[in-house]
Design a protein around this motif. Structure first.
Motif, PDB file in Angstrom:
ATOM      1  N   VAL A   1       0.839  -1.204   0.000  1.00 41.92           N
ATOM      2  CA  VAL A   1       0.000   0.000   0.000  1.00 41.92           C
ATOM      3  C   VAL A   1       0.871   1.250   0.000  1.00 41.92           C
ATOM      4  O   VAL A   1       0.603   2.206  -0.736  1.00 41.92           O
ATOM      5  N   LYS A   2       1.918   1.260   0.820  1.00 40.44           N
ATOM      6  CA  LYS A   2       2.822   2.414   0.861  1.00 40.44           C
ATOM      7  C   LYS A   2       3.438   2.672  -0.509  1.00 40.44           C
ATOM      8  O   LYS A   2       3.584   3.816  -0.930  1.00 40.44           O
ATOM      9  N   THR A   3       3.774   1.589  -1.205  1.00 36.80           N
ATOM     10  CA  THR A   3       4.334   1.733  -2.560  1.00 36.80           C
ATOM     11  C   THR A   3       3.305   2.347  -3.496  1.00 36.80           C
ATOM     12  O   THR A   3       3.629   3.245  -4.294  1.00 36.80           O
ATOM     13  N   HIS A   4       2.062   1.880  -3.421  1.00 36.48           N
ATOM     14  CA  HIS A   4       0.997   2.443  -4.257  1.00 36.48           C
ATOM     15  C   HIS A   4       0.786   3.924  -3.952  1.00 36.48           C
ATOM     16  O   HIS A   4       0.625   4.738  -4.869  1.00 36.48           O
ATOM     17  N   VAL A   5       0.787   4.271  -2.665  1.00 36.46           N
ATOM     18  CA  VAL A   5       0.589   5.681  -2.286  1.00 36.46           C
ATOM     19  C   VAL A   5       1.711   6.535  -2.846  1.00 36.46           C
ATOM     20  O   VAL A   5       1.476   7.614  -3.405  1.00 36.46           O
ATOM     21  N   SER A   6       2.949   6.067  -2.730  1.00 35.36           N
ATOM     22  CA  SER A   6       4.092   6.813  -3.265  1.00 35.36           C
ATOM     23  C   SER A   6       3.965   6.996  -4.773  1.00 35.36           C
ATOM     24  O   SER A   6       4.238   8.079  -5.314  1.00 35.36           O
ATOM     25  N   ASN A   7       3.531   5.940  -5.468  1.00 35.93           N
ATOM     26  CA  ASN A   7       3.368   6.029  -6.924  1.00 35.93           C
ATOM     27  C   ASN A   7       2.268   7.023  -7.298  1.00 35.93           C
ATOM     28  O   ASN A   7       2.394   7.773  -8.272  1.00 35.93           O
ATOM     29  N   ILE A   8       1.179   7.021  -6.523  1.00 32.03           N
ATOM     30  CA  ILE A   8       0.079   7.956  -6.783  1.00 32.03           C
ATOM     31  C   ILE A   8       0.556   9.395  -6.648  1.00 32.03           C
ATOM     32  O   ILE A   8       0.294  10.244  -7.517  1.00 32.03           O
TER      33      ILE A   8
END
Length: 213
Positions: A183-190
Motif C-alpha cells: 500500500v505504501k508503494t501504491h501511495v508513493s506512486n500515486i
C-alpha cells in the motif's frame, strides 16, 4: 500491549503547553516526549525525538507553524503534524494544510476530542472540515488542477479512492487484501504520478476528479 503514541508539543505559550501536557499524560496510550516554544525549536526537537505526532501552533514568533511544516517536509520527517490553533480564519488553516499538516483542532477543543484527533492522525487519517476542504479545492482549481489521472493503474485508483475516504494504510491494506508495504508503494506512486505532495492533496484530487468513494 497498547501502542504508545509519542507526542511533541510546539507552542509559544507555556501555559498552553502545560495544559496540553497535563491532560495528555493521563492517557494510557499517549506519551508527551518533549516541548518546543517556536517553529525552529519544534523542527529541531522533532528531528531529535522522532515523535509520532506533533501538536503545532500556527502563530509563533520567529519561524511559525507553516514554515516549520515546510521544513519538516524538506527533511522528509515522518511525524504527523496536527495543527492546534485559536484562529478560525481559513487564511490561517489552509496554508498549514497545504504545507503538510494532517489536520487541525482549535485550542478550545474538548480534551477527549483532542486525544481522539491524535489517535486518528497517528492512524493515518486526515482531519479536514468541509468548509476548509472547499477552500483548498478552490485554490487547487485556481491553479489549474494537478496531475494526470490517466496514468494511474486500476489498483492505484482503488487506493486513491480509499485515501479520499480517510482510510489509513493499514485499513487500505485490510480492505484490498494487500500488505502495508505494498500500500505504501501504491501511495508513493500515486503522489509521484499526480505530482502531489501528500495524502491531503491526494484526497482533494480524488474529490475534484470524482475518484472518491
Amino acid at each position: 500491549m497498547v501502542e504508545t503514541i509519542k507526542v511533541l508539543l510546539v507552542d509559544d505559550h507555556q501555559v498552553v503547553r502545560r495544559g496540553l501536557r497535563t491532560f495528555l499524560e493521563v492517557q494510557d496510550d499517549i506519551e508527551v516526549v518533549g516541548e518546543a516554544a517556536d517553529g525552529a525549536e519544534g523542527v529541531a526537537r522533532t528531528e531529535e525525538l522522532r515523535p509520532d505526532v506533533v501538536l503545532m501552533d500556527v502563530k509563533m514568533p520567529g519561524m511559525d507553524g507553516v514554515d516549520a511544516l515546510r521544513k519538516l517536509r524538506e527533511l522528509a520527517n515522518p511525524a504527523r503534524v496536527l495543527i492546534v490553533t485559536s484562529f478560525t480564519e481559513q487564511r490561517t488553516v489552509v496554508p498549514a494544510l497545504r504545507a503538510g499538516a494532517a489536520g487541525y483542532v482549535y485550542k478550545d477543543v474538548d480534551p477527549d476530542a483532542l486525544a481522539g484527533a491524535i489517535r486518528s492522525v497517528h492512524a493515518g487519517h486526515i482531519l479536514l472540515q468541509p468548509e476548509v476542504a472547499g477552500a483548498l479545492l478552490s485554490q487547487e482549481e485556481a491553479h489549474g488542477g494537478q496531475g494526470r489521472g490517466g496514468s494511474l493503474t486500476e489498483r492505484e485508483r482503488e487506493v486513491l479512492g480509499l485515501i479520499a475516504d480517510g482510510r489509513s494504510n493499514r485499513e487500505i491494506a485490510r480492505a484490498l487484501v494487500l500488505s502495508e508495504k505494498t500500500v505504501k508503494t501504491h501511495v508513493s506512486n500515486i503522489l509521484m504520478k499526480l505530482d502531489l505532495a501528500d495524502r491531503t492533496q491526494a484526497a482533494l484530487w480524488a474529490v475534484r476528479h470524482g475518484a472518491a468513494g
